[in-house]
Design an enzyme around this catalytic site. Sequence first.
Site, PDB file in Angstrom:
ATOM      1  N   GLU A 152      -9.715 -10.714  -7.475  1.00  0.00           N
ATOM      2  CA  GLU A 152      -8.797  -9.585  -7.309  1.00  0.00           C
ATOM      3  C   GLU A 152      -7.619  -9.677  -8.280  1.00  0.00           C
ATOM      4  OE1 GLU A 152      -9.955  -8.833  -2.601  1.00  0.00           O
ATOM      5  OE2 GLU A 152      -7.917  -9.508  -3.070  1.00  0.00           O
TER       6      GLU A 152
ATOM      7  N   TYR B  19     -12.517  -1.987  -3.600  1.00  0.00           N
ATOM      8  CA  TYR B  19     -12.987  -2.073  -2.212  1.00  0.00           C
ATOM      9  C   TYR B  19     -14.510  -1.942  -2.109  1.00  0.00           C
ATOM     10  CZ  TYR B  19      -8.350  -2.111   0.041  1.00  0.00           C
ATOM     11  OH  TYR B  19      -7.100  -2.461   0.501  1.00  0.00           O
TER      12      TYR B  19
ATOM     13  N   ASN C  40      -2.076   0.277   6.836  1.00  0.00           N
ATOM     14  CA  ASN C  40      -1.505  -0.953   7.381  1.00  0.00           C
ATOM     15  C   ASN C  40      -0.658  -1.728   6.366  1.00  0.00           C
ATOM     16  OD1 ASN C  40      -3.585  -1.843   5.843  1.00  0.00           O
ATOM     17  ND2 ASN C  40      -4.748  -2.806   7.494  1.00  0.00           N
TER      18      ASN C  40
ATOM     19  N   LYS D 284       0.811  -1.215   0.000  1.00  0.00           N
ATOM     20  CA  LYS D 284       0.000   0.000   0.000  1.00  0.00           C
ATOM     21  C   LYS D 284       0.855   1.281   0.000  1.00  0.00           C
ATOM     22  CE  LYS D 284      -4.066  -1.975   2.357  1.00  0.00           C
ATOM     23  NZ  LYS D 284      -4.991  -1.770   3.510  1.00  0.00           N
TER      24      LYS D 284
ATOM     25  N   HIS E 258      -2.309  -5.251   1.507  1.00  0.00           N
ATOM     26  CA  HIS E 258      -3.612  -5.907   1.314  1.00  0.00           C
ATOM     27  C   HIS E 258      -3.352  -7.352   0.920  1.00  0.00           C
ATOM     28  CE1 HIS E 258      -7.590  -6.937  -0.256  1.00  0.00           C
ATOM     29  NE2 HIS E 258      -6.905  -7.549  -1.210  1.00  0.00           N
TER      30      HIS E 258
HETATM   31  P1  ADP Z   1      -7.841  -6.677   5.773  1.00  0.00           P
HETATM   32  O1  ADP Z   1      -7.067  -5.687   4.910  1.00  0.00           O
HETATM   33  O2  ADP Z   1      -7.017  -7.174   6.932  1.00  0.00           O
HETATM   34  O3  ADP Z   1      -8.470  -7.799   4.975  1.00  0.00           O
HETATM   35  P2  ADP Z   1     -10.521  -5.514   5.949  1.00  0.00           P
HETATM   36  O4  ADP Z   1     -10.838  -6.258   4.699  1.00  0.00           O
HETATM   37  O5  ADP Z   1     -11.442  -5.666   7.111  1.00  0.00           O
HETATM   38  O6  ADP Z   1      -9.040  -5.831   6.471  1.00  0.00           O
HETATM   39  O7  ADP Z   1     -10.455  -3.949   5.652  1.00  0.00           O
HETATM   40  C1  ADP Z   1      -9.863  -3.466   4.449  1.00  0.00           C
HETATM   41  C2  ADP Z   1      -8.969  -2.298   4.783  1.00  0.00           C
HETATM   42  O8  ADP Z   1      -9.776  -1.212   5.262  1.00  0.00           O
HETATM   43  C3  ADP Z   1      -7.948  -2.524   5.896  1.00  0.00           C
HETATM   44  O9  ADP Z   1      -6.785  -3.176   5.474  1.00  0.00           O
HETATM   45  C4  ADP Z   1      -7.669  -1.101   6.347  1.00  0.00           C
HETATM   46  O10 ADP Z   1      -6.804  -0.427   5.449  1.00  0.00           O
HETATM   47  C5  ADP Z   1      -9.052  -0.473   6.242  1.00  0.00           C
HETATM   48  N1  ADP Z   1      -9.771  -0.566   7.523  1.00  0.00           N
HETATM   49  C6  ADP Z   1     -10.383  -1.661   8.049  1.00  0.00           C
HETATM   50  N2  ADP Z   1     -10.945  -1.397   9.233  1.00  0.00           N
HETATM   51  C7  ADP Z   1     -10.708  -0.081   9.478  1.00  0.00           C
HETATM   52  C8  ADP Z   1     -11.044   0.826  10.539  1.00  0.00           C
HETATM   53  N3  ADP Z   1     -11.728   0.415  11.606  1.00  0.00           N
HETATM   54  N4  ADP Z   1     -10.616   2.109  10.443  1.00  0.00           N
HETATM   55  C9  ADP Z   1      -9.911   2.539   9.366  1.00  0.00           C
HETATM   56  N5  ADP Z   1      -9.577   1.749   8.310  1.00  0.00           N
HETATM   57  C10 ADP Z   1      -9.953   0.461   8.371  1.00  0.00           C
HETATM   58 MG    MG Z   2      -9.938  -7.735   3.547  1.00  0.00          MG
END
Ligand code: ADP
Ligand code: MG
Length: 140
Positions: free
Chosen positions: A128, A51, A114, A11, A117
């Site tokens: 994807e 997304y 974070n 990212k 992805h």
């Molecule tokens: P992952 O990336 O671990 O699969 P998710 O699919 O739940 O997590 O969420 C997609 C992305 O959305 C996350 O990687 C993060 O960048 C963002 N995200 C998820 N939850 C939150 C939150 N509570 N606040 C801000 N950003 C979030």
């Molecule tokens: Mg996810």
Amino acid sequence: MAIERTFSIIKPDAVRRNLIGKILTKFEDAGLRPIALKKIHMTRAQAEGFYAVHKDRPFFGELVEQMIASPVVVQVLEGEGAILKNRDVMGATNPANAAEGTIRKEFALSIGENSVHGSDAPETAAQEIKFFFNDDELVG
Ligand code: ADP
Ligand code: MG
């Protein structure tokens, strides 16, 4: 275990901090092989489409802004049980909950920024990969 393919993004927060190599090393050390990768600057339409599953979540707007702020690396990782293995190497979504040695523990800035992805299941992995790559770009 079967050889699988999964989809991964390094990212913007990580690419900006020049962490592409360190993150690729984590994947390679875990036995995941990048069989296709490219650096792109995602459009808003791409980020919103990619997304779409999160479009009703409160963080959707912020997530899209973060994903289009600067370039990313999109890649296809191949290996034994690649889908789950990638999720293991990534660590938990919230870096505060991520295990030692994981990418998110080491590099993530916050739950939103974070660093990586990764697809969460075989269906989403296939979907994807197709979203960002043509079949002839998966060179093995
Ligand atoms: P992952 O990336 O671990 O699969 P998710 O699919 O739940 O997590 O969420 C997609 C992305 O959305 C996350 O990687 C993060 O960048 C963002 N995200 C998820 N939850 C939150 C939150 N509570 N606040 C801000 N950003 C979030
Ligand atoms: Mg996810």
